[in-house]
Design a protein around this motif. Structure first.
Motif, PDB file in Angstrom:
ATOM      1  N   LEU A 117      32.050  35.728  43.147  1.00 37.05           N
ATOM      2  CA  LEU A 117      33.374  35.375  42.637  1.00 37.05           C
ATOM      3  C   LEU A 117      33.431  35.361  41.113  1.00 37.05           C
ATOM      4  O   LEU A 117      34.313  36.011  40.529  1.00 37.05           O
ATOM      5  CB  LEU A 117      33.810  34.030  43.220  1.00 37.05           C
ATOM      6  N   PRO A 118      32.522  34.645  40.416  1.00 29.62           N
ATOM      7  CA  PRO A 118      32.583  34.721  38.948  1.00 29.62           C
ATOM      8  C   PRO A 118      32.303  36.122  38.425  1.00 29.62           C
ATOM      9  O   PRO A 118      32.863  36.531  37.396  1.00 29.62           O
ATOM     10  CB  PRO A 118      31.505  33.721  38.484  1.00 29.62           C
ATOM     11  N   ALA A 119      31.435  36.877  39.129  1.00 27.67           N
ATOM     12  CA  ALA A 119      31.177  38.260  38.720  1.00 27.67           C
ATOM     13  C   ALA A 119      32.444  39.101  38.851  1.00 27.67           C
ATOM     14  O   ALA A 119      32.725  39.964  38.011  1.00 27.67           O
ATOM     15  CB  ALA A 119      30.054  38.862  39.557  1.00 27.67           C
TER      16      ALA A 119
ATOM     17  N   VAL B  11      39.978  38.215  41.129  1.00 28.39           N
ATOM     18  CA  VAL B  11      40.353  39.502  40.537  1.00 28.39           C
ATOM     19  C   VAL B  11      41.568  39.342  39.633  1.00 28.39           C
ATOM     20  O   VAL B  11      41.596  39.829  38.487  1.00 28.39           O
ATOM     21  CB  VAL B  11      40.638  40.543  41.635  1.00 28.39           C
ATOM     22  N   ILE B  12      42.586  38.638  40.129  1.00 24.46           N
ATOM     23  CA  ILE B  12      43.819  38.456  39.364  1.00 24.46           C
ATOM     24  C   ILE B  12      43.560  37.613  38.116  1.00 24.46           C
ATOM     25  O   ILE B  12      44.086  37.908  37.024  1.00 24.46           O
ATOM     26  CB  ILE B  12      44.905  37.821  40.252  1.00 24.46           C
ATOM     27  N   SER B  13      42.734  36.567  38.241  1.00 20.80           N
ATOM     28  CA  SER B  13      42.399  35.742  37.073  1.00 20.80           C
ATOM     29  C   SER B  13      41.745  36.587  35.989  1.00 20.80           C
ATOM     30  O   SER B  13      42.130  36.531  34.813  1.00 20.80           O
ATOM     31  CB  SER B  13      41.468  34.600  37.481  1.00 20.80           C
TER      32      SER B  13
ATOM     33  N   ALA C 290      38.120  28.437  34.746  1.00 29.24           N
ATOM     34  CA  ALA C 290      38.251  29.242  35.961  1.00 29.24           C
ATOM     35  C   ALA C 290      36.886  29.747  36.434  1.00 29.24           C
ATOM     36  O   ALA C 290      36.575  29.715  37.634  1.00 29.24           O
ATOM     37  CB  ALA C 290      39.194  30.418  35.711  1.00 29.24           C
ATOM     38  N   LEU C 291      36.054  30.213  35.498  1.00 26.48           N
ATOM     39  CA  LEU C 291      34.719  30.702  35.856  1.00 26.48           C
ATOM     40  C   LEU C 291      33.856  29.593  36.453  1.00 26.48           C
ATOM     41  O   LEU C 291      33.104  29.819  37.410  1.00 26.48           O
ATOM     42  CB  LEU C 291      34.039  31.295  34.625  1.00 26.48           C
TER      43      LEU C 291
ATOM     44  N   ILE D  65      43.412  30.836  39.466  1.00 26.09           N
ATOM     45  CA  ILE D  65      43.246  29.634  38.634  1.00 26.09           C
ATOM     46  C   ILE D  65      43.673  29.866  37.189  1.00 26.09           C
ATOM     47  O   ILE D  65      44.381  29.058  36.592  1.00 26.09           O
ATOM     48  CB  ILE D  65      41.784  29.152  38.698  1.00 26.09           C
ATOM     49  N   PHE D  66      43.247  30.968  36.627  1.00 27.18           N
ATOM     50  CA  PHE D  66      43.583  31.258  35.228  1.00 27.18           C
ATOM     51  C   PHE D  66      45.092  31.324  35.039  1.00 27.18           C
ATOM     52  O   PHE D  66      45.617  30.851  34.016  1.00 27.18           O
ATOM     53  CB  PHE D  66      42.943  32.576  34.809  1.00 27.18           C
TER      54      PHE D  66
END
Length: 490
Positions: A131-133, A177-179, A223-224, A462-463
């Motif tokens: 997810l963070p990647a 992806v969107i963030s 977010a990360l 989230i972002f």
């Protein structure tokens, strides 16, 4: 760079015309009718009422309605025309920058810079930090391309497919992806919204980007962190097979770390506060040179001569075809021609804003809104609310930047606030939240492309939903709120 570099007349010479004879109801008539026309276009005409330029034509119709209101209030055509010309003069440099941005995108494609960013970005994938990647990959690609839509439609689709195969909920992946995509979209000088916001507020592109980092970087870091925690809470199975994508890129381009010299030089120029046209021009020139050195086989496939291929990349459509259909949309650019839609939108917005200004409508509306925003925080909050409301009502992120930008510009100056405060707030609340509204063009697009409903990814974007809160927090605590210098106040 100073704001005067964008507007040769200086921001202090821009004004909003007052008209005491105009009532608030009359001032709102053009805005309300504009909103109704836009809503009809979205809900009943699928955004194609007047073809590809529907929003621009509707803005011109709104300007015509505003002119009629002005005539009934004894405002002369000369007064309205003078305000239109003033508006158009103020965006001369931003329009030139947009043309350079289109050329930069084309040359960075054929030189292999954008493909190299995609290639090395995909290689950082790992199931345990998927997810963070995904956030980082989407951010890098969006920064390189300046487009959250293209990022989602290409690598975003691949990431959703890969993550779903690993057992990760699709909403989480889409949110990641969107963030990342919207973070990159905000921070990229190639992005149309990143160019539009400072054009509306009266500042320059790179000042706007530097000032956005104050709220944008903390938000993406939060977010990360959340996505990293989520990654440890989700059990994954299988492996991330991206070998096919990597091989397709290698087969089509010469991939080498040397290509990163070009973006690093441009970033260095930005940090050195070089004029945007100079920095972008250097980026175009270096990319052209690197294309001739590393990608001669790509240029040979695009045109009869290398010079013709480069000229096409700068001025018109360019598309590099690979053996992987998912990459073909990503490896295409419209050059300067691709910027015409946004430029036409800016021109039409300036015409609408100029007429609204000339008849005194903006002054009337701003006065009423500012009566509820007597403090600096109230001004920021009013801007955020206006952007969110227009994203919901107008269903278009561009108009959520254009209308509040024109409406609040003078109010920020009157409170002694530098224009980058407004441009940053426009992006923090207008650009990023458009994807959270199902009937907004951005929400509908992302949901359709990623195959994930807005309701599924809303909480994980989230972002996007955190950004307005961050900008309001900074305003409430007066953190890094830049004031106008004495020379600009004069």
């Amino acid at each position: 760079m100073q704001a005067n570099d964008l507007n040769p007349n200086g921001p202090e010479n821009e004004h909003i015309v007052e008209n005491k004879e105009l009532s608030i109801v009359e001032a709102l008539i053009p805005v309300l009718l504009l909103m109704l026309l836009l809503a009809y276009n979205i809900f009943f005409e699928d955004g194609e009422w007047f073809g590809a330029y529907s929003n621009q034509i509707i803005l011109l119709i709104g300007g015509g309605i505003a002119a009629i209101v002005g005539f009934f209030n004894k405002v002369t055509l000369k007064t309205m025309g003078a305000e239109i010309l003033e508006n158009l003069r103020s965006v001369t440099i931003p329009i030139m920058i947009l043309f350079f941005v289109g050329a930069l995108a084309g040359t960075w494609l054929v030189s292999g810079i954008i493909p190299a960013m995609v290639y090395y970005g995909l290689k950082v994938l790992n199931p345990s930090i998927f997810l963070p990647a995904s956030v980082i990959i989407a951010a890098l690609i969006s920064i390189a391309t300046g487009s959250s839509w293209t990022t989602s439609a290409t690598v975003g689709i691949a990431l959703v497919g890969i993550g779903s195969a690993l057992g990760i909920p699709a909403g989480m992946i889409a949110g990641a992806v969107i963030s990342g995509a919207y973070f990159g979209d905000k921070m990229s000088p190639l992005s149309d919204t990143t160019n539009l916001a400072p054009a509306m507020a009266g500042t320059d592109l790179f000042t706007h980007i530097r000032y956005m980092t104050l709220t944008t970087v903390p938000t993406i870091i939060i977010a990360l962190i959340i996505f990293t925690v989520l990654s440890f809470s989700v059990e994954t199975t299988g492996s991330t097979d991206i070998s096919g994508l990597l091989m397709s890129i290698e087969n089509s381009f010469t991939i080498t770390p040397y290509l990163f010299i070009v973006p690093l030089v441009v970033v260095a120029l930005i940090l050195m506060k070089t004029k945007p046209l100079v920095a972008l021009g250097v980026g175009i020139g270096l990319a052209t040179f690197f294309a001739m050195v590393f990608q001669t086989h790509v240029l040979d496939e695009l045109a009869d001569t290398n010079v013709t291929a480069i000229m096409n990349a700068i001025f018109t459509d360019t598309s590099v075809t690979t053996d992987n259909g998912k990459l073909n949309d990503l490896f295409s650019s419209g050059g300067m021609k691709g910027m015409l839609w946004t430029i036409f939108l800016i021109v039409c917005a300036m015409i609408f804003g100029g007429i609204m200004d000339g008849i005194g409508a903006l002054a009337k509306i701003t006065t009423v809104l500012l009566s509820y925003a007597s403090t600096v925080f109230g001004l920021f909050a009013s801007t955020v609310i206006s952007c969110l409301g227009l994203n919901a009502i107008a269903s278009d992120q561009y108009l959520a930047l254009v209308i509040p930008g024109k409406m609040f510009k003078k109010a920020y100056e009157d409170k002694g606030l530098a224009p980058e405060n407004l441009s940053r707030t426009l992006e923090d609340s207008g650009t990023v939240t458009s994807v959270l509204i199902p009937w907004n063009t951005c929400g509908a697009y992302q949901s359709s492309v990623l195959g994930v409903g807005v309701g599924e990814y809303f909480a994980y974007a989230i972002f996007n939903w955190l950004s307005p809160f961050t900008t309001l927090l900074f305003a409430a605590l007066r953190i890094k709120i830049k004031l106008l210098t004495a020379s600009k106040k004069a």
